[in-house]
Design an enzyme around this catalytic site. Sequence first.
Site, PDB file in Angstrom:
ATOM      1  NE  ARG A   1      -4.230  -1.591   0.179  1.00 56.68           N
ATOM      2  CZ  ARG A   1      -4.316  -2.689  -0.565  1.00 56.68           C
ATOM      3  NH1 ARG A   1      -3.334  -3.006  -1.411  1.00 56.68           N
ATOM      4  NH2 ARG A   1      -5.376  -3.473  -0.486  1.00 56.68           N
TER       5      ARG A   1
ATOM      6  CG  HIS B   1      -3.146  -1.436  -6.727  1.00 51.77           C
ATOM      7  ND1 HIS B   1      -3.563  -0.732  -5.626  1.00 51.77           N
ATOM      8  CD2 HIS B   1      -3.118  -2.737  -6.338  1.00 51.77           C
ATOM      9  CE1 HIS B   1      -3.781  -1.569  -4.618  1.00 51.77           C
ATOM     10  NE2 HIS B   1      -3.514  -2.794  -5.044  1.00 51.77           N
TER      11      HIS B   1
HETATM   12  N1  LIG Z   1      -0.305  -4.540  -5.133  1.00 47.20           N
HETATM   13  C1  LIG Z   1      -1.198  -5.488  -5.177  1.00 47.20           C
HETATM   14  O1  LIG Z   1      -1.701  -5.837  -6.229  1.00 47.20           O
HETATM   15  C2  LIG Z   1      -1.585  -6.195  -3.904  1.00 47.20           C
HETATM   16  C3  LIG Z   1      -2.312  -7.386  -3.994  1.00 47.20           C
HETATM   17  C4  LIG Z   1      -2.616  -8.059  -2.828  1.00 47.20           C
HETATM   18  C5  LIG Z   1      -2.205  -7.550  -1.612  1.00 47.20           C
HETATM   19  N2  LIG Z   1      -1.518  -6.381  -1.561  1.00 47.20           N
HETATM   20  C6  LIG Z   1      -1.060  -5.834  -0.283  1.00 47.20           C
HETATM   21  O2  LIG Z   1      -0.072  -6.700   0.259  1.00 47.20           O
HETATM   22  C7  LIG Z   1      -0.249  -6.731   1.664  1.00 47.20           C
HETATM   23  C8  LIG Z   1       0.373  -7.972   2.258  1.00 47.20           C
HETATM   24  O3  LIG Z   1      -0.388  -9.088   1.863  1.00 47.20           O
HETATM   25  P1  LIG Z   1      -0.364 -10.469   2.674  1.00 47.20           P
HETATM   26  O4  LIG Z   1      -1.448 -11.303   2.138  1.00 47.20           O
HETATM   27  O5  LIG Z   1       1.009 -11.046   2.673  1.00 47.20           O
HETATM   28  O6  LIG Z   1      -0.700  -9.943   4.157  1.00 47.20           O
HETATM   29  P2  LIG Z   1      -0.760 -10.789   5.501  1.00 47.20           P
HETATM   30  O7  LIG Z   1      -0.889 -12.240   5.210  1.00 47.20           O
HETATM   31  O8  LIG Z   1      -1.764 -10.124   6.365  1.00 47.20           O
HETATM   32  O9  LIG Z   1       0.690 -10.583   6.119  1.00 47.20           O
HETATM   33  C9  LIG Z   1       1.141  -9.367   6.621  1.00 47.20           C
HETATM   34  C10 LIG Z   1       2.582  -9.498   7.084  1.00 47.20           C
HETATM   35  O10 LIG Z   1       3.012  -8.230   7.586  1.00 47.20           O
HETATM   36  C11 LIG Z   1       3.472  -8.381   8.924  1.00 47.20           C
HETATM   37  N3  LIG Z   1       3.127  -7.195   9.717  1.00 47.20           N
HETATM   38  C12 LIG Z   1       1.922  -6.604   9.859  1.00 47.20           C
HETATM   39  N4  LIG Z   1       2.012  -5.546  10.692  1.00 47.20           N
HETATM   40  C13 LIG Z   1       3.296  -5.503  11.095  1.00 47.20           C
HETATM   41  C14 LIG Z   1       4.023  -4.648  11.972  1.00 47.20           C
HETATM   42  N5  LIG Z   1       3.443  -3.630  12.608  1.00 47.20           N
HETATM   43  N6  LIG Z   1       5.331  -4.892  12.161  1.00 47.20           N
HETATM   44  C15 LIG Z   1       5.937  -5.934  11.555  1.00 47.20           C
HETATM   45  N7  LIG Z   1       5.309  -6.776  10.703  1.00 47.20           N
HETATM   46  C16 LIG Z   1       4.013  -6.556  10.482  1.00 47.20           C
HETATM   47  C17 LIG Z   1       2.746  -9.598   9.464  1.00 47.20           C
HETATM   48  O11 LIG Z   1       3.466 -10.112  10.563  1.00 47.20           O
HETATM   49  P3  LIG Z   1       2.962 -11.465  11.309  1.00 47.20           P
HETATM   50  O12 LIG Z   1       3.174 -12.563  10.317  1.00 47.20           O
HETATM   51  O13 LIG Z   1       3.860 -11.577  12.477  1.00 47.20           O
HETATM   52  O14 LIG Z   1       1.514 -11.237  11.636  1.00 47.20           O
HETATM   53  C18 LIG Z   1       2.749 -10.503   8.227  1.00 47.20           C
HETATM   54  O15 LIG Z   1       3.974 -11.179   8.128  1.00 47.20           O
HETATM   55  C19 LIG Z   1      -1.775  -6.665   1.830  1.00 47.20           C
HETATM   56  O16 LIG Z   1      -2.134  -6.184   3.108  1.00 47.20           O
HETATM   57  C20 LIG Z   1      -2.174  -5.705   0.742  1.00 47.20           C
HETATM   58  O17 LIG Z   1      -2.187  -4.385   1.240  1.00 47.20           O
HETATM   59  C21 LIG Z   1      -1.200  -5.693  -2.686  1.00 47.20           C
END
Ligand SMILES: NC(=O)c1ccc[n+]([C@@H]2O[C@H](COP(=O)([O-])OP(=O)(O)OC[C@H]3O[C@@H](n4cnc5c(N)ncnc54)[C@H](OP(=O)(O)O)[C@@H]3O)[C@@H](O)[C@H]2O)c1
Length: 311
Positions: free
Chosen positions: A226, A274
């Site tokens: 994001r 995006h």
């Molecule tokens: N550009 C695009 O097309 C696209 C598509 C899909 C998603 N996205 C973005 O990509 C993001 C990540 O996706 P995901 O599915 O991998 O998310 P996720 O499964 O929710 O994983 C989030 C990761 O970030 C870590 N995290 C969250 N808050 C944190 C903090 N304060 N300090 C340290 N680590 C933190 C979490 O740690 P823990 O494992 O310890 O909980 C986890 O490892 C999504 O939230 C979305 O915004 C973008």
Amino acid sequence: MSKDALIFYSEFDDPAAWKKTLTAELPDLDFHTDPGAVDPAAVHYALAWKPPKGFFARFPNLKLVTNLGAGVDSLVGRDDLPDVPISRLSDTGMVSLMSSYVLFSVIRYARDIYIFERAQRRGEWKYVHPRALSDIKVGVLGLGELGAPAAQALARTGFDVRGWSRSLKDIPGVRCSNGMEALDAFLRSTEILVILLPLTPETRGLIDARRLSLLPEGAKLINASRGAVVDESALIAALQTGHIAEATLDVFTVEPLPKGHVFWGMENVLITPHLASITVPEAAAREVAESIRRVRSGLAPLHQVDPRRGY
Ligand SMILES: NC(=O)c1ccc[n+]([C@@H]2O[C@H](COP(=O)([O-])OP(=O)(O)OC[C@H]3O[C@@H](n4cnc5c(N)ncnc54)[C@H](OP(=O)(O)O)[C@@H]3O)[C@@H](O)[C@H]2O)c1
């Protein structure tokens, strides 16, 4: 009279494709797109992307809200969210799209492709001696459903990979650290930074001027999560001085990126609109159906989100 019904809302996703794939999985599911055409009391599931304010209030018997995407920042920040389990999409299709975006972006820097793109525009044969991938330090911020497989794919490709998350992970080939106290050291040892953190109150503006300055001179930054996780003004300043040499940005604080925005004119920025990872109903419907089956049996859905944590 409708029975176990699902209400679908999205201005971006194709309801016909979702209806076809989801009812193939769950033939008894009553799939609706028009809130006026369904008995509100029969609606037990909402599958939605950015529905209008008040959308959920008309369905008193909701048991599950599924966010029609991986990033839930626009959903969990609402003040009209019902007190029911919230889940998000995640499937192998999304994972491989994100991993391929990250691999491409990192390799474009690691193999100096961005230099050759510019040299070709000048008609110049420019030899740059390749570095061994094992010497190139890549850091992945966020080791969740998308970040962990991306980090693993980078490690398998031969990079020297480190990863950072909230809780400590154990990922083959990836040096993992966690927590705010480990972030500065992580950044100091990262030449190519990949951002895959969700946008939460804790991560908004996390990559600010100070943290950008911790990256080694000439570092590259890839943001596919994001826009607002990065302080964009600080990034622009760092890209102008060259402290951050290059950036690949798929996400922005304001999308679409406004015409005339300074990023558009920066040769050292690659902009993509995006799409690093998108949801394909054919792949995701199986997971959504499984969540509904679980909720029907009194279990938690797959990919459950914690609204208080923000992801
Ligand atoms: N550009 C695009 O097309 C696209 C598509 C899909 C998603 N996205 C973005 O990509 C993001 C990540 O996706 P995901 O599915 O991998 O998310 P996720 O499964 O929710 O994983 C989030 C990761 O970030 C870590 N995290 C969250 N808050 C944190 C903090 N304060 N300090 C340290 N680590 C933190 C979490 O740690 P823990 O494992 O310890 O909980 C986890 O490892 C999504 O939230 C979305 O915004 C973008």
